[in-house]
Enzyme design. Structure first.
Site, short mmCIF file in Angstrom:
data_model
loop_
_atom_site.label_atom_id
_atom_site.label_comp_id
_atom_site.label_asym_id
_atom_site.label_seq_id
_atom_site.Cartn_x
_atom_site.Cartn_y
_atom_site.Cartn_z
N ASP A 1 -7.96 -5.69 0.11
CA ASP A 1 -8.44 -6.50 -0.78
C ASP A 1 -7.96 -7.73 -0.83
OD1 ASP A 1 -9.72 -4.23 -2.41
OD2 ASP A 1 -7.84 -3.62 -2.96
N HIS B 1 0.90 -1.15 -0.21
CA HIS B 1 0.05 0.04 0.32
C HIS B 1 0.92 1.12 0.05
CE1 HIS B 1 -3.30 2.83 1.13
NE2 HIS B 1 -4.04 1.88 0.65
#
Ligand code: CMC
Length: 434
Positions: free
Chosen positions: A369, A311
């Site tokens: 996710d 991320h």
């Protein structure tokens, strides 16, 4: 850079007597920022930050992330507490209006949203313009953008009442638009929304029900859906939110801005990652193949990535991923799925990656996710719907950020500059001399 005054910083161009004194601004938490707005006037220079990794593009009071500590706050409230105790619409009220609602405000807000769940009957016909196998995100970009053609009376972005009602419309209609995208894909009749159900249960109804049969809502799955929506509701200045803000800074209407956000979310580096995770797990196929896959990911020439990992902001476990992992087990238990090979594979993959120096050194952890696709698949959603569900949830974040921007008296059109490396000025060459 140097600076004795904590509220300013001085940049000196080495070897010259040119310098600029720039203000340092502090928020309530998080790193301070250097206000570079006057840098060009003072030094004739821009800053260079491709990907905006070190640039705060706006001031915001909505969402805060501490990526090193793995903290996510909506209006100050930790995501874990909201996931545990709140509902999606209550969280939507919080994001939009800044505070948790009291009983009466909550009721009014829910009524306000649920009264707008239907779409104009003519909008149904838009779906027929698409191929049956159109990706739901293609349908959503088109149909959400088309909403702007139906509300000519409320497109004045400077009118607070128009902004309020369009926020309700967007949050309310997005589940209908997404569920109908699926129904169109599979050739089933569109199901009209049921306002006696809550937001998440109504979405599941429009998605799963058919007119020929009685539909029984499953409260455990409706709660899981609600939770997924809460976890995806906002995430400060990510790519799609920044897209919405950039589009909105031009004065474009909110429906057009949200359509731009949906388009931006679609990419596999952003909201499309949940779909990509399932595709990746399918390709790996078996635990025995994990080492080969990990080796491929580590090979710079392969361009392969461990989807659902890493991320831009989190350099720690994404707090949403932890909640997702827990919910994943709950949903599978509710559905009586004892051994899910995909979940087993994901758990093993996560374990191996978390102990591999490549991922450890780069601080690559599972993001939201990694597990969401497994839950959504178990709940009967095809992979193509995963990002569409993300878009349903994120609409409240986009609308909140759009409204905050429009209501900011300092807002200017978003217009980044560049480091030009193309040809310098040259004269046009007639074609017979090229
Ligand atoms: N698998 C393998 N290597 C990775 C991964 C990954 N998933 N993510 C980052 N890296 C490596 C990258 O190759 C680079 O290595 P090196 O320093 O040797 O060149 C290093 O880690 C830093 O990566 P980066 O590309 O500079 O990081 P970024 O902040 O630009 O990218 C990201 C962030 C999310 C796009 C990236 O981590 C990624 O592509 N992850 C997979 C896609 C994904 O799961 N996206 C969902 C994000 S969360 C939901 C959302 O925001 O929508």
């Amino acid at each position: 850079m140097s600076g004795k005054d904590p509220n300013s910083i001085t940049i000196t161009v080495e070897g010259s007597n040119r310098s600029a004194s720039l203000p340092v601004l502090s928020g309530t938490i998080g790193p301070s920022v250097v206000d570079i707005r006057k840098l060009y006037n003072q030094l004739g220079m821009f800053t260079y930050d491709p990907g905006y990794g070190g640039t705060a593009a706006c001031e915001s009071k909505i969402t805060y992330i501490d990526g090193d500590a793995g903290i996510l706050l909506y209006r100050g409230y930790p995501i874990e507490q909201l996931a545990e105790q709140s509902t999606f619409l209550e969280t939507a009220h919080l994001l939009l209006n800044g505070e948790l609602p009291n009983e009466m405000q909550k009721h009014e807000f829910e009524m306000g949203v649920m009264r707008h769940t239907m779409v104009h009957e003519q909008l149904r016909q838009f779906y027929n313009g698409f191929r049956r196998d159109a990706h739901p995100m293609a349908l959503m970009c088109g149909v959400a953008g088309a909403l702007s053609a139906f509300y000519h009376d409320s497109l004045d972005i400077n009118d607070p009442e128009s902004r309020r009602i369009n926020a309700f419309r967007l949050i309310a209609k997005m589940p209908t638009i997404a569920a109908w995208a699926h129904k169109y894909n599979i050739g089933q009749p569109f199901m009209y929304p049921r306002n006696d159900l809550d937001y998440a249960a109504n979405f599941l109804y429009m998605f799963h029900a058919v007119p020929a049969e009685t539909y029984h809502s499953n409260p455990v799955l409706a709660r899981a859906m609600d939770l997924i929506l809460i976890l995806h509701a906002d995430h400060e200045q990510n790519a799609s939110t920044s897209t919405v803000r950039l589009a909105g800074s031009t004065g474009a209407n909110p429906f057009a801005c949200i359509a731009a956000g949906i388009a931006s979310l679609w990419g596999p580096a952003h909201g499309g990652a949940n779909e990509a995770v399932l595709k990746m797990l399918g390709e790996i196929g078996h635990k025995d193949n994990i080492p080969d896959f990990i080796a491929k990911v580590k090979d710079k020439h392969s361009h392969a990535r461990l989807m659902g990992f890493g991320h831009r902001v989190y350099k720690n476990y994404d707090p949403r991923a932890k909640i997702m992992q827990r919910t994943c087990h709950e949903v599978l238990a509710e559905l009586g799925i004892k051994d899910d090979p995909l979940l087993d594979l994901a758990v093993e993959l996560e374990h191996i990656a978390l102990h591999d120096p490549y991922f450890v050194e780069r601080k690559l952890y599972p993001n939201v996710d990694f597990y969401s696709g497994i839950i959504l698949k178990a709940m009967g959603f095809p992979t193509s719907m995963f990002t569409a569900i993300f878009a349903v949830a994120r609409t409240v974040g986009w609308v909140s950020q759009w409204r905050e921007m429009i209501e900011d008296p300092e807002v200017r059109i978003g217009r980044p500059r560049q480091l030009y490396t193309g040809p310098t000025q040259r004269d046009y060459v007639p074609i017979d001399r090229r």
